[in-house]
Design an enzyme around this catalytic site. Sequence first.
Site, PDB file in Angstrom:
ATOM      1  N   ASN A   1       1.655 -10.041   0.970  1.00 57.11           N
ATOM      2  CA  ASN A   1       0.541  -9.097   1.236  1.00 57.11           C
ATOM      3  C   ASN A   1       0.227  -8.165   0.115  1.00 57.11           C
ATOM      4  O   ASN A   1      -0.140  -7.096   0.533  1.00 57.11           O
ATOM      5  CB  ASN A   1       0.482  -8.344   2.647  1.00 57.11           C
TER       6      ASN A   1
ATOM      7  N   TYR B   1       3.932  -6.484  17.143  1.00 55.38           N
ATOM      8  CA  TYR B   1       4.346  -5.538  15.906  1.00 55.38           C
ATOM      9  C   TYR B   1       4.975  -4.218  16.438  1.00 55.38           C
ATOM     10  O   TYR B   1       6.132  -3.996  15.739  1.00 55.38           O
ATOM     11  CB  TYR B   1       2.958  -5.249  15.296  1.00 55.38           C
TER      12      TYR B   1
ATOM     13  N   TYR C   1       0.745  -1.104   0.016  1.00 54.15           N
ATOM     14  CA  TYR C   1      -0.003  -0.227   0.063  1.00 54.15           C
ATOM     15  C   TYR C   1       0.799   1.351   0.017  1.00 54.15           C
ATOM     16  O   TYR C   1       0.818   2.191  -0.999  1.00 54.15           O
ATOM     17  CB  TYR C   1      -0.993  -0.112   1.312  1.00 54.15           C
TER      18      TYR C   1
ATOM     19  N   SER D   1       6.682   3.441  13.149  1.00 54.68           N
ATOM     20  CA  SER D   1       5.154   3.746  13.209  1.00 54.68           C
ATOM     21  C   SER D   1       4.897   4.407  14.401  1.00 54.68           C
ATOM     22  O   SER D   1       5.575   4.382  15.347  1.00 54.68           O
ATOM     23  CB  SER D   1       4.389   2.311  13.491  1.00 54.68           C
TER      24      SER D   1
ATOM     25  N   LYS E   1       8.834  -2.376  15.443  1.00 56.26           N
ATOM     26  CA  LYS E   1       9.315  -1.187  14.828  1.00 56.26           C
ATOM     27  C   LYS E   1      10.224  -0.396  15.988  1.00 56.26           C
ATOM     28  O   LYS E   1      11.218   0.088  15.504  1.00 56.26           O
ATOM     29  CB  LYS E   1       8.060  -0.382  14.890  1.00 56.26           C
TER      30      LYS E   1
HETATM   31  P1  NAD Z   1       1.530  -3.598   3.116  1.00 59.59           P
HETATM   32  O1  NAD Z   1       1.289  -4.971   3.579  1.00 59.59           O
HETATM   33  O2  NAD Z   1       0.469  -3.026   2.058  1.00 59.59           O
HETATM   34  O3  NAD Z   1       2.959  -3.495   2.203  1.00 59.59           O
HETATM   35  C1  NAD Z   1       3.971  -4.077   2.813  1.00 59.59           C
HETATM   36  C2  NAD Z   1       4.676  -4.925   1.760  1.00 59.59           C
HETATM   37  O4  NAD Z   1       5.829  -5.772   2.108  1.00 59.59           O
HETATM   38  C3  NAD Z   1       3.873  -6.063   1.070  1.00 59.59           C
HETATM   39  O5  NAD Z   1       3.834  -5.912  -0.173  1.00 59.59           O
HETATM   40  C4  NAD Z   1       4.465  -7.188   1.258  1.00 59.59           C
HETATM   41  O6  NAD Z   1       4.332  -8.587   0.299  1.00 59.59           O
HETATM   42  C5  NAD Z   1       5.836  -6.873   1.586  1.00 59.59           C
HETATM   43  N1  NAD Z   1       6.497  -7.913   2.444  1.00 59.59           N
HETATM   44  C6  NAD Z   1       6.227  -8.192   3.840  1.00 59.59           C
HETATM   45  N2  NAD Z   1       7.438  -9.144   4.341  1.00 59.59           N
HETATM   46  C7  NAD Z   1       8.411  -9.170   3.539  1.00 59.59           C
HETATM   47  C8  NAD Z   1       9.719  -9.687   3.290  1.00 59.59           C
HETATM   48  N3  NAD Z   1      10.162 -10.317   4.199  1.00 59.59           N
HETATM   49  N4  NAD Z   1      10.365  -9.426   2.230  1.00 59.59           N
HETATM   50  C9  NAD Z   1       9.799  -9.060   1.129  1.00 59.59           C
HETATM   51  N5  NAD Z   1       8.721  -8.119   1.314  1.00 59.59           N
HETATM   52  C10 NAD Z   1       7.969  -8.236   2.288  1.00 59.59           C
HETATM   53  O7  NAD Z   1       1.594  -2.603   4.129  1.00 59.59           O
HETATM   54  P2  NAD Z   1       1.758  -0.971   4.285  1.00 59.59           P
HETATM   55  O8  NAD Z   1       0.583  -0.494   4.619  1.00 59.59           O
HETATM   56  O9  NAD Z   1       2.176  -0.558   2.709  1.00 59.59           O
HETATM   57  O10 NAD Z   1       3.053  -0.670   5.286  1.00 59.59           O
HETATM   58  C11 NAD Z   1       4.414  -0.498   4.870  1.00 59.59           C
HETATM   59  C12 NAD Z   1       5.326  -0.344   5.912  1.00 59.59           C
HETATM   60  O11 NAD Z   1       4.798   0.689   6.818  1.00 59.59           O
HETATM   61  C13 NAD Z   1       5.376  -1.567   6.892  1.00 59.59           C
HETATM   62  O12 NAD Z   1       6.560  -1.844   7.329  1.00 59.59           O
HETATM   63  C14 NAD Z   1       4.209  -0.930   8.043  1.00 59.59           C
HETATM   64  O13 NAD Z   1       4.653  -1.920   9.180  1.00 59.59           O
HETATM   65  C15 NAD Z   1       4.466   0.168   8.091  1.00 59.59           C
HETATM   66  N6  NAD Z   1       3.299   1.116   8.682  1.00 59.59           N
HETATM   67  C16 NAD Z   1       2.249   1.005   8.203  1.00 59.59           C
HETATM   68  C17 NAD Z   1       1.353   1.536   8.740  1.00 59.59           C
HETATM   69  C18 NAD Z   1      -0.219   1.440   8.141  1.00 59.59           C
HETATM   70  O14 NAD Z   1      -1.052   1.878   8.815  1.00 59.59           O
HETATM   71  N7  NAD Z   1      -0.743   1.034   6.954  1.00 59.59           N
HETATM   72  C19 NAD Z   1       1.243   2.673   9.759  1.00 59.59           C
HETATM   73  C20 NAD Z   1       2.671   2.511  10.194  1.00 59.59           C
HETATM   74  C21 NAD Z   1       3.807   1.929   9.669  1.00 59.59           C
HETATM   75  C1  WQD Z   2      -8.365   3.748  14.196  1.00 58.30           C
HETATM   76  C2  WQD Z   2      -9.560   4.186  15.324  1.00 58.30           C
HETATM   77  C3  WQD Z   2     -10.374   2.455  16.669  1.00 58.30           C
HETATM   78  C4  WQD Z   2     -11.994  -0.047  13.338  1.00 58.30           C
HETATM   79  C5  WQD Z   2      -3.423   0.848  13.820  1.00 58.30           C
HETATM   80  C6  WQD Z   2      -2.016   0.256  14.403  1.00 58.30           C
HETATM   81  C7  WQD Z   2      -1.227   1.050  14.066  1.00 58.30           C
HETATM   82  C8  WQD Z   2      -0.748   1.501  12.777  1.00 58.30           C
HETATM   83  C9  WQD Z   2      -1.953   2.104  12.089  1.00 58.30           C
HETATM   84  C10 WQD Z   2       0.916   0.146  11.776  1.00 58.30           C
HETATM   85  C11 WQD Z   2      -9.638   3.559  16.467  1.00 58.30           C
HETATM   86  C12 WQD Z   2     -11.504   2.735  15.677  1.00 58.30           C
HETATM   87  C13 WQD Z   2     -11.254   0.962  14.126  1.00 58.30           C
HETATM   88  C14 WQD Z   2     -13.337  -0.319  13.528  1.00 58.30           C
HETATM   89  C15 WQD Z   2     -13.309   1.529  15.069  1.00 58.30           C
HETATM   90  N1  WQD Z   2      -0.590   0.572  11.848  1.00 58.30           N
HETATM   91  N2  WQD Z   2     -11.954   1.687  14.861  1.00 58.30           N
HETATM   92  N3  WQD Z   2     -14.001   0.477  14.228  1.00 58.30           N
HETATM   93  O1  WQD Z   2      -5.490   1.510  15.847  1.00 58.30           O
HETATM   94  O2  WQD Z   2      -5.081   3.853  15.316  1.00 58.30           O
HETATM   95  O3  WQD Z   2      -3.633   2.054  14.386  1.00 58.30           O
HETATM   96  O4  WQD Z   2      -3.037   1.183  12.296  1.00 58.30           O
HETATM   97  O5  WQD Z   2       1.725   0.789  12.108  1.00 58.30           O
HETATM   98  O6  WQD Z   2       0.322   0.358  14.655  1.00 58.30           O
HETATM   99  O7  WQD Z   2      -2.133  -0.001  15.605  1.00 58.30           O
HETATM  100  O8  WQD Z   2      -6.099   2.248  13.506  1.00 58.30           O
HETATM  101  O9  WQD Z   2      -7.537   2.092  11.743  1.00 58.30           O
HETATM  102  O10 WQD Z   2      -7.482   0.453  13.443  1.00 58.30           O
HETATM  103  O11 WQD Z   2      -8.201   2.313  14.145  1.00 58.30           O
HETATM  104  O12 WQD Z   2     -13.984   2.144  15.851  1.00 58.30           O
HETATM  105  O13 WQD Z   2     -13.814  -1.263  12.878  1.00 58.30           O
HETATM  106  O14 WQD Z   2     -10.591   3.644  14.620  1.00 58.30           O
HETATM  107  O15 WQD Z   2     -10.973   1.915  17.822  1.00 58.30           O
HETATM  108  O16 WQD Z   2     -10.215   4.465  17.403  1.00 58.30           O
HETATM  109  P1  WQD Z   2      -5.128   2.423  14.969  1.00 58.30           P
HETATM  110  P2  WQD Z   2      -7.251   1.906  13.222  1.00 58.30           P
END
Ligand code: NAD
Ligand code: WQD
Length: 329
Positions: A35, A148, A11, A124, A152
């Site tokens: 993913n 998780y 994503y 994150s 990080k």
């Molecule tokens: P995503 O799952 O869409 O993308 C992650 C990608 O990494 C996927 O394409 C998956 O196939 C690939 N992947 C996973 N493990 C791998 C490995 N060992 N080798 C090669 N490829 C691998 O997730 P995203 O939302 O795009 O998140 C990207 C990064 O940002 C992640 O590290 C995630 O932890 C971090 N992040 C995401 C969020 C969020 O809310 N989406 C928030 C904070 C941090």
């Molecule tokens: C947002 C708000 C829920 C779903 C998560 C990870 C964080 C980061 C981002 C990777 C909260 C509420 C949610 C639903 C709801 N990812 N909610 N009904 O929990 O802030 O963060 O994603 O690093 O590490 O923890 O995001 O989108 O799940 O929730 O009411 O069906 O929406 O309680 O207040 P969150 P979220």
Amino acid sequence: MLILVTGGAGYIGSHTCVALLEAGYSVVVADNLANSNKTVLVEVEKITGKKVQFYLIDVTDEANLDRLFKTHQFDGVMHFAGLKAVGESVEKPLLYYHNNILSTITLAKKCLEYGVKHFVFSSSATVYGENPSPLLETMELLPRTSPYGETKAISEQILKDLGRVNEHFAVALLRYFNPVGAHQSALIGEKPDGVPNNLMPFITQVARGKLKKLRVFGNDYPTIDGTGVRDYIHVCDLAEGHVAALEKLKPGVCIYNLGTGRGTSVLELIETFERVNGLKLPYEITARRPGDIAECYADVSKAKRELCWQARRTVADMCLDAWRFEENN
Ligand code: NAD
Ligand code: WQD
């Protein structure tokens, strides 16, 4: 300049590939597709009119990664590859520790071996744990009790330690808040497998009729309307933040919050989504979700000051773009 984007089919990685290509960088993607789907990169090429080289590689696999570093002389890496489902990490901690930490170690090792000095890491806001908002980069980390979140915090620590002893290594630790929305072309966006964990994809699937009803997890938090408050950031703003961080990298380790600095409650997000898209979302208030905190939003002054970057898109833009992507896919 050639940038290796691990997890680039995912994503945030795919949107960042677009931002990099549009800023004039060339991009190589390494992803194991755990993913994601390779077709996303065809859409990236469509949006930008530029080529993306793809390698089906697990970043924890040192031999394959070594071959990749022998083949290309990278100017920098952006490390998105990782597993991100908080609940799953509680069920399968070893999978998360193995994948997320070993990938960081293996990638950093190759960077040092091959003289790749620029490293941008997807961290994150979860590393702030229960610190009070607005969250500042200088706060002590209090990881939430999820494996998780720990992966990080540990990956950050590994990169900080490496930065300390390798004087030319330049690292940016980017702490994302809540990335939502999609590219305005609606060609790329967030496509979770199965029932989504996060709020925005849940909302779009309810709006589409794929899911019956949204559950609002608690309305008794000490917030504006009792529901959880988060700092939602448009994924394209986040992607542009990566390019800004890459361009400003200097030896040592820098940490930046990438958010908007504004909190939005669950009910406010629902109201905005309904208003801008002319839809009604059926929802009910349920119990709090275990592990959730009341509010989480960034202090973004450091990124603004040092990266000359700030999020431009509004919550309304996020809702419009998320829904356009859902409708088109
Ligand atoms: P995503 O799952 O869409 O993308 C992650 C990608 O990494 C996927 O394409 C998956 O196939 C690939 N992947 C996973 N493990 C791998 C490995 N060992 N080798 C090669 N490829 C691998 O997730 P995203 O939302 O795009 O998140 C990207 C990064 O940002 C992640 O590290 C995630 O932890 C971090 N992040 C995401 C969020 C969020 O809310 N989406 C928030 C904070 C941090
Ligand atoms: C947002 C708000 C829920 C779903 C998560 C990870 C964080 C980061 C981002 C990777 C909260 C509420 C949610 C639903 C709801 N990812 N909610 N009904 O929990 O802030 O963060 O994603 O690093 O590490 O923890 O995001 O989108 O799940 O929730 O009411 O069906 O929406 O309680 O207040 P969150 P979220």
